[in-house]
Design a protein around this motif. Sequence first.
Motif, PDB file in Angstrom:
ATOM      1  N   ARG A 239      39.875  42.279  20.764  1.00 36.26           N
ATOM      2  CA  ARG A 239      39.598  43.713  20.848  1.00 36.26           C
ATOM      3  C   ARG A 239      38.879  44.069  22.148  1.00 36.26           C
ATOM      4  N   LEU A 240      37.944  43.206  22.567  1.00 36.80           N
ATOM      5  CA  LEU A 240      37.250  43.474  23.821  1.00 36.80           C
ATOM      6  C   LEU A 240      38.200  43.390  25.012  1.00 36.80           C
ATOM      7  N   LEU A 241      39.197  42.511  24.935  1.00 40.17           N
ATOM      8  CA  LEU A 241      40.172  42.401  26.025  1.00 40.17           C
ATOM      9  C   LEU A 241      41.041  43.657  26.135  1.00 40.17           C
ATOM     10  N   ILE A 242      41.177  44.384  25.047  1.00 41.89           N
ATOM     11  CA  ILE A 242      41.875  45.672  25.099  1.00 41.89           C
ATOM     12  C   ILE A 242      40.976  46.736  25.728  1.00 41.89           C
ATOM     13  N   VAL A 243      39.718  46.747  25.325  1.00 42.90           N
ATOM     14  CA  VAL A 243      38.781  47.771  25.793  1.00 42.90           C
ATOM     15  C   VAL A 243      38.326  47.505  27.225  1.00 42.90           C
ATOM     16  N   LEU A 244      38.126  46.232  27.553  1.00 42.55           N
ATOM     17  CA  LEU A 244      37.595  45.841  28.856  1.00 42.55           C
ATOM     18  C   LEU A 244      38.632  44.954  29.541  1.00 42.55           C
ATOM     19  N   PRO A 245      39.458  45.493  30.430  1.00 41.06           N
ATOM     20  CA  PRO A 245      40.612  44.751  30.952  1.00 41.06           C
ATOM     21  C   PRO A 245      40.282  43.735  32.037  1.00 41.06           C
ATOM     22  N   ASN A 246      39.273  42.912  31.805  1.00 41.82           N
ATOM     23  CA  ASN A 246      39.003  41.793  32.716  1.00 41.82           C
ATOM     24  C   ASN A 246      39.881  40.614  32.346  1.00 41.82           C
ATOM     25  N   ARG A 247      39.859  39.587  33.169  1.00 38.63           N
ATOM     26  CA  ARG A 247      40.662  38.400  32.893  1.00 38.63           C
ATOM     27  C   ARG A 247      40.116  37.659  31.674  1.00 38.63           C
ATOM     28  N   ARG A 248      41.017  37.018  30.956  1.00 40.34           N
ATOM     29  CA  ARG A 248      40.647  36.350  29.705  1.00 40.34           C
ATOM     30  C   ARG A 248      39.526  35.343  29.906  1.00 40.34           C
ATOM     31  N   GLU A 249      39.627  34.500  30.957  1.00 39.75           N
ATOM     32  CA  GLU A 249      38.624  33.465  31.180  1.00 39.75           C
ATOM     33  C   GLU A 249      37.259  34.072  31.473  1.00 39.75           C
ATOM     34  N   GLU A 250      37.251  35.203  32.156  1.00 38.75           N
ATOM     35  CA  GLU A 250      35.984  35.859  32.477  1.00 38.75           C
ATOM     36  C   GLU A 250      35.296  36.370  31.219  1.00 38.75           C
ATOM     37  N   VAL A 251      36.066  37.030  30.355  1.00 41.53           N
ATOM     38  CA  VAL A 251      35.493  37.602  29.135  1.00 41.53           C
ATOM     39  C   VAL A 251      35.103  36.497  28.149  1.00 41.53           C
ATOM     40  N   LYS A 280      38.128  35.492  40.031  1.00 41.55           N
ATOM     41  CA  LYS A 280      39.257  34.931  40.764  1.00 41.55           C
ATOM     42  C   LYS A 280      39.177  35.265  42.240  1.00 41.55           C
ATOM     43  N   MET A 281      38.648  36.459  42.557  1.00 38.99           N
ATOM     44  CA  MET A 281      38.568  36.910  43.935  1.00 38.99           C
ATOM     45  C   MET A 281      37.286  36.445  44.626  1.00 38.99           C
ATOM     46  N   ASN A 282      36.438  35.665  43.915  1.00 37.62           N
ATOM     47  CA  ASN A 282      35.187  35.156  44.468  1.00 37.62           C
ATOM     48  C   ASN A 282      34.280  36.274  44.993  1.00 37.62           C
ATOM     49  N   ASN A 283      34.245  37.391  44.264  1.00 37.66           N
ATOM     50  CA  ASN A 283      33.353  38.479  44.632  1.00 37.66           C
ATOM     51  C   ASN A 283      32.564  38.920  43.408  1.00 37.66           C
ATOM     52  N   ALA A 284      31.262  39.078  43.588  1.00 37.83           N
ATOM     53  CA  ALA A 284      30.423  39.536  42.485  1.00 37.83           C
ATOM     54  C   ALA A 284      30.793  40.974  42.134  1.00 37.83           C
ATOM     55  N   LEU A 285      30.681  41.309  40.851  1.00 35.86           N
ATOM     56  CA  LEU A 285      31.098  42.643  40.413  1.00 35.86           C
ATOM     57  C   LEU A 285      30.202  43.112  39.269  1.00 35.86           C
ATOM     58  N   ARG A 286      29.717  44.339  39.381  1.00 43.60           N
ATOM     59  CA  ARG A 286      29.011  44.973  38.263  1.00 43.60           C
ATOM     60  C   ARG A 286      30.057  45.682  37.410  1.00 43.60           C
ATOM     61  N   THR A 317      31.003  26.254  19.298  1.00 38.91           N
ATOM     62  CA  THR A 317      30.185  25.044  19.355  1.00 38.91           C
ATOM     63  C   THR A 317      28.735  25.351  19.695  1.00 38.91           C
ATOM     64  N   GLY A 318      28.496  26.458  20.352  1.00 39.95           N
ATOM     65  CA  GLY A 318      27.160  26.795  20.822  1.00 39.95           C
ATOM     66  C   GLY A 318      26.891  26.317  22.232  1.00 39.95           C
ATOM     67  N   ASP A 319      27.575  25.237  22.636  1.00 37.32           N
ATOM     68  CA  ASP A 319      27.341  24.654  23.966  1.00 37.32           C
ATOM     69  C   ASP A 319      28.362  25.098  24.999  1.00 37.32           C
ATOM     70  N   THR A 320      29.550  25.464  24.551  1.00 40.67           N
ATOM     71  CA  THR A 320      30.626  25.837  25.469  1.00 40.67           C
ATOM     72  C   THR A 320      31.254  27.150  25.030  1.00 40.67           C
ATOM     73  N   PRO A 321      31.905  27.864  25.960  1.00 36.45           N
ATOM     74  CA  PRO A 321      32.595  29.097  25.573  1.00 36.45           C
ATOM     75  C   PRO A 321      33.743  28.798  24.624  1.00 36.45           C
ATOM     76  N   VAL A 322      34.227  29.827  23.976  1.00 34.40           N
ATOM     77  CA  VAL A 322      35.337  29.676  23.047  1.00 34.40           C
ATOM     78  C   VAL A 322      36.562  29.118  23.751  1.00 34.40           C
ATOM     79  N   SER A 323      37.313  28.295  23.050  1.00 28.32           N
ATOM     80  CA  SER A 323      38.575  27.757  23.565  1.00 28.32           C
ATOM     81  C   SER A 323      39.603  27.869  22.437  1.00 28.32           C
ATOM     82  N   GLY A 324      40.707  27.161  22.562  1.00 29.04           N
ATOM     83  CA  GLY A 324      41.727  27.224  21.521  1.00 29.04           C
ATOM     84  C   GLY A 324      42.490  28.529  21.528  1.00 29.04           C
ATOM     85  N   PHE A 325      42.749  29.074  22.734  1.00 29.93           N
ATOM     86  CA  PHE A 325      43.413  30.371  22.837  1.00 29.93           C
ATOM     87  C   PHE A 325      44.837  30.344  22.285  1.00 29.93           C
TER      88      PHE A 325
END
Length: 441
Positions: A239-251, A280-286, A317-325
């Motif tokens: 749902r957040l990927l619909i609302v906030l169109p950033n790249r999947r890995e970033e979100v 991906k573009m190696n630029n910081a973004l707010r 896991t608590g230690d790593t971001p979600v995977s298993g996409f």
Amino acid sequence: MTISLTKNGIEAAIGKVRADPTKRIELRDDKEGGLVFRAGERSSTWSLAVRLQDGQRSRIKLGTWPGMGIAEARAAARVARTQIDQGSNPNERKRVARRTAAIAALNRKTLSEVIEDYHAAVLSHHRRGAQTKRALDGKRGLLRTLLNREPGSIMQAEISDLVKKHAKTAPIAANRNLAYASAFFNWCVDEGVLSENPAKKVRKPSRENERERFHTIDELREIWAAAGTLGYPFDQLFRLLIVLPNRREEVAAMPIEHLDLATDQSPDEAVWLLPSARTKMNNALRVPLSALARSIIIEAIEHPDRPKDSKFVFTTTGDTPVSGFTKGRRRLDKAIQDARIDRMEDEKAPEMPHWVVHDLRTTFNTHACEILGIPPHVADRILNHVATATRSKIMRVYNKSELFEPRKEALRAWASLLEQRVISCCSAAVSARPIVVDSAA
């Protein structure tokens, strides 16, 4: 000191140095001009002090005592002087020989070993370095059948055949893996492992077209409703990927510490700081967060299934971001299809046309520009592209601006559109609307 060198004189000099390591004793031979014996605490050496043809002074190392005796040293000095008179520099020849030996040693390594060196020197510093390495030597890696070979034995024709074979089942992936392999072989050339890149002239096996797939509003309703059946973390993530169109890995790897969620009194002031190392573009973004995006993030953070001490919003896991996409998408697609079957009361209900998560970004870009009238350069900046909506040089330069306030208004308008046309009528639309496969999708 210039003397007639003898064995006793040399051993006496060595004895003095060993008795007092601060001493440095050099003996010059009076029979062979330029021949120098240097006594050392650990080793003693022979050298030839000469002037090269370009006028520079140099010392040519000849050997060590006692492995090289006095007579051998005088003979070696004459050979070295003859080489210099002929325009050769013995020191340079030795350096070339050492470099050649080093390259030969590298070439004796297997391709697998060289890839490990490449990973340590280059890929380990890249955000997606592990993925790139798998594309080279993983189970489906392009070079996996060559790992036991020496790099210098690999031919262009072999790389070409591997790329063509890979393209039969995954044409776009074959293009990507060829690019990874070419970058690796270029590094090998720079490091002296190879004289040329065997992948340099291998052509991409597949033509790549820009994806034109985007979701209709009806399809967004289906995805939103189906995501609600998945539970944490994929419910909130999709749902957040619909609302906030950033790249999947970033979100998916969103850290809580990079969020400023503001207050309930001013929810539209929430911001996500995306560091340059994670884009991906190696630029910081707010990234301005709409009230809707903020509410989804808070729901994820406070969800009882989320490990409470984790620094990530989405984690199991608590230690790593979600995977298993892949599994998450499979569950989402099944939920969408199950809902279609229930509505139509037909086991043969048509499936949603093929889509990938990245298409949600195209969906935002399409509807934001066509329905909401958001300027293309603002939509590009939201997607963190480099002026994809317009190819002009002027717009590429203009697109470097942060455009924070225009992006904030655009994302607020997008959230409002979703609330009015997707979320609020989601249940009614899914239950009552017949399925029509939109040709535009």
